[in-house]
Design a protein around this motif. Structure first.
Motif, PDB file in Angstrom:
ATOM      1  N   THR A 238       0.848  -1.133   0.004  1.00  0.00           N
ATOM      2  CA  THR A 238       0.173  -0.017   0.058  1.00  0.00           C
ATOM      3  C   THR A 238       0.761   1.305   0.161  1.00  0.00           C
ATOM      4  O   THR A 238       0.466   1.971  -0.731  1.00  0.00           O
ATOM      5  N   LEU A 259      -6.529  -4.083  -4.724  1.00  0.00           N
ATOM      6  CA  LEU A 259      -7.072  -2.732  -4.512  1.00  0.00           C
ATOM      7  C   LEU A 259      -8.580  -2.932  -3.920  1.00  0.00           C
ATOM      8  O   LEU A 259      -8.920  -2.084  -3.286  1.00  0.00           O
ATOM      9  N   ALA A 263     -10.386  -0.529  -1.102  1.00  0.00           N
ATOM     10  CA  ALA A 263     -11.341   0.379  -1.761  1.00  0.00           C
ATOM     11  C   ALA A 263     -13.095  -0.153  -0.855  1.00  0.00           C
ATOM     12  O   ALA A 263     -13.842   0.839  -0.704  1.00  0.00           O
ATOM     13  N   ARG A 287      -5.918   6.427  -1.091  1.00  0.00           N
ATOM     14  CA  ARG A 287      -5.456   7.223  -2.361  1.00  0.00           C
ATOM     15  C   ARG A 287      -3.836   6.885  -2.666  1.00  0.00           C
ATOM     16  O   ARG A 287      -3.218   6.804  -3.672  1.00  0.00           O
ATOM     17  N   HIS A 289      -2.333   4.095  -2.044  1.00  0.00           N
ATOM     18  CA  HIS A 289      -2.467   2.805  -2.581  1.00  0.00           C
ATOM     19  C   HIS A 289      -2.825   2.908  -4.023  1.00  0.00           C
ATOM     20  O   HIS A 289      -1.750   2.156  -4.801  1.00  0.00           O
ATOM     21  N   GLU A 290      -3.575   3.639  -4.236  1.00  0.00           N
ATOM     22  CA  GLU A 290      -3.782   3.985  -6.120  1.00  0.00           C
ATOM     23  C   GLU A 290      -2.473   4.319  -6.565  1.00  0.00           C
ATOM     24  O   GLU A 290      -1.952   4.117  -7.575  1.00  0.00           O
ATOM     25  N   LYS A 291      -1.948   5.261  -5.736  1.00  0.00           N
ATOM     26  CA  LYS A 291      -0.445   5.876  -6.336  1.00  0.00           C
ATOM     27  C   LYS A 291       0.559   4.773  -6.337  1.00  0.00           C
ATOM     28  O   LYS A 291       1.435   4.745  -7.435  1.00  0.00           O
ATOM     29  N   PHE A 293       0.098   1.498  -6.682  1.00  0.00           N
ATOM     30  CA  PHE A 293      -0.125   0.822  -7.901  1.00  0.00           C
ATOM     31  C   PHE A 293       0.074   1.286  -9.280  1.00  0.00           C
ATOM     32  O   PHE A 293       0.781   0.633 -10.040  1.00  0.00           O
ATOM     33  N   ARG A 294      -0.277   2.642  -9.366  1.00  0.00           N
ATOM     34  CA  ARG A 294       0.226   3.332 -10.705  1.00  0.00           C
ATOM     35  C   ARG A 294       1.997   3.151 -10.652  1.00  0.00           C
ATOM     36  O   ARG A 294       2.388   3.170 -11.769  1.00  0.00           O
ATOM     37  N   ARG A 325     -10.890  -2.127 -11.427  1.00  0.00           N
ATOM     38  CA  ARG A 325     -10.217  -1.012 -10.446  1.00  0.00           C
ATOM     39  C   ARG A 325      -8.862  -0.739 -10.998  1.00  0.00           C
ATOM     40  O   ARG A 325      -8.113   0.267 -11.281  1.00  0.00           O
ATOM     41  N   THR A 328      -9.317   1.193 -14.407  1.00  0.00           N
ATOM     42  CA  THR A 328      -9.725   2.644 -13.965  1.00  0.00           C
ATOM     43  C   THR A 328      -8.488   3.398 -13.486  1.00  0.00           C
ATOM     44  O   THR A 328      -8.305   4.681 -13.778  1.00  0.00           O
ATOM     45  N   LEU A 329      -7.627   2.669 -13.174  1.00  0.00           N
ATOM     46  CA  LEU A 329      -6.185   3.213 -12.575  1.00  0.00           C
ATOM     47  C   LEU A 329      -5.172   3.149 -13.799  1.00  0.00           C
ATOM     48  O   LEU A 329      -4.057   3.512 -13.556  1.00  0.00           O
TER      49      LEU A 329
END
Ligand SMILES: [Zn+2]
Length: 402
Positions: A238, A259, A263, A287, A289-291, A293-294, A325, A328-329
């Motif tokens: 994460t 994810l 979420a 947020r 975590h999304e960063k 992942f990207r 998900r 989307t990312l």
């Protein structure tokens, strides 16, 4: 029994697409796959018209918990139900999983060793479900995260003994807890748990039996301890930092992002029943975590799909939500599909058997109505599943009725 599916869109799991292809299945195996005009149809085969349909390798989820039923308070659920009830529940959740097209899963933490009984029951045909690679109890420090589905151990000798017990019981992977977590009260996701020496001991005992180790880690310090100890996948990842990402890329260690876990917990409104401590931890991290992942996608960290299905409102059978998900990312639908086919099979060391559509592989397959490259969300819709095949037999969907 020989089956020939013709004029079907093939997504082979390697990232290749054939618009009008044929897949021939004989017994438990795929014997031919390619463009229609290149495949000779064996005589007497059951022919299936695949127009409008897409065929993929059976999907793989590298992180589920069959002892958890997506209850709002999973810790309370496990404490309140008997282990016999948990096993019955797990059988039902396994059935939903395979009907959703996930023909292989890795169960990375069960309240006891009954998960090995479930695996055996599925393999013998007693009850429907996916192929399972199970860890048994997760290994954690005393008072550590996941202790409600774990075995607490402190010191190198105790960790070695705990790992040995899982292996003896039938574990095909070992799960260690290298940081605090979201769902266990009183643990903080960014703190490291277990020492590098303990983690290394777990890796050594597992390696002596040819087994790999999956490490739960949210925070960067826990991730790096686990990476230095030689684990093979980081679950969640994460709060990944640059150094951790670098180590993963360099060593080919997989990120299993899950994810969906953060979420679904973070999206839960006040009063939904998820304990406040878990909700606020998830909200604070989603947020970031999304960063992470990207960043992992950008840097070429190997990624294998995992949902953490079973955690609050993260339902078994909705595993494909993780694909949505990822897309989307910013991941392409094809790359996302590879995380739960060829890449997941590599992480599970099952590439020789599953994860791609090619001659010689086991016929674990998913047939869906439509084109998931155009609309990844259709993989989540039960009514779009035309057939789920395990070892050459349709076990679910309209094609199983023919
Ligand atoms: Zn988990």
């Amino acid at each position: 029994m020989t089956i020939a599916i013709r004029q079907i869109r093939i997504l082979d799991g390697h990232g290749r697409k054939i618009e009008r292809g044929t897949v021939v299945i004989e017994g438990e195996r795929i014997v031919a796959a390619g463009p229609d005009q290149t495949i000779r149809l064996p005589r007497g085969a059951r022919r299936i018209d695949g127009r409008g349909l897409t065929i993929l390798p059976g999907l793989i989820d590298c992180h589920v918990h069959f002892c958890l039923g997506a209850e709002a308070d999973v810790v309370a659920a496990v404490e309140q139900e008997s282990s016999a009830v948990t096993l019955l529940k797990a059988a039902e959740l396994a059935r939903r999983t395979v009907q959703a097209g996930f023909t292989t899963v890795r169960d990375v933490g069960f309240r006891d060793h009954a998960v090995f009984a479930l695996k055996q029951a599925i393999e013998s045909g007693l009850t429907p479900g996916p192929r399972i690679l199970a860890a048994g109890l997760a290994i954690c420090m005393p008072g550590g995260h996941a202790r409600f589905i774990g075995r607490e151990a402190q010191g190198i000798e105790a960790v070695r003994a705990a790992v040995q017990d899982q292996l003896t019981a039938g574990a095909e992977v070992i799960k260690v807890i290298a940081s605090g977590g979201v769902l266990t009260p009183g643990t903080s996701p960014d703190e490291a748990q277990m020492t590098v020496e303990e983690l290394r001991a777990a890796v050594e005992v597992a390696a002596a039996h040819g087994r790999h180790v999956a490490a739960h880690a949210h925070g960067a310090s826990g991730m790096k301890n686990a990476l230095r100890a030689g684990v093979h996948s980081i679950e969640h990842a994460t709060l990944m930092d640059d150094e951790a990402a670098g180590l993963m890329t360099q060593r080919g260690v997989y990120m299993v992002p899950t994810l969906s876990a953060l979420a679904t917990t973070a999206a839960c409104p006040t009063g939904c029943g998820i304990p406040d401590s878990a909700r606020s931890k998830a909200k604070n991290m989603v947020r970031q975590h999304e960063k992470s992942f990207r960043a992992a996608v950008r840097r070429g960290v190997p990624i294998a799909l995992g949902t953490d299905a079973g955690t609050p409102f993260n339902y078994h059978g909705d595993n494909a939500q993780e694909l949505e998900r990822m897309v989307t990312l910013g991941m392409t639908p094809m790359d996302a599909i590879m995380t739960c086919t060829s890449a997941a099979a590599r992480l599970l060391r099952l590439s020789a058997e599953i994860g791609t559509i090619e001659a010689g592989k086991q016929a674990d397959l998913l047939v869906v109505d439509g084109n998931p490259l155009r609309n990844i969300g259709l993989l989540l819709k039960q009514e779009r599943i035309a057939g789920v095949m395990q070892r050459g037999r349709f076990v679910s969907g309209p094609l199983s009725q023919a």
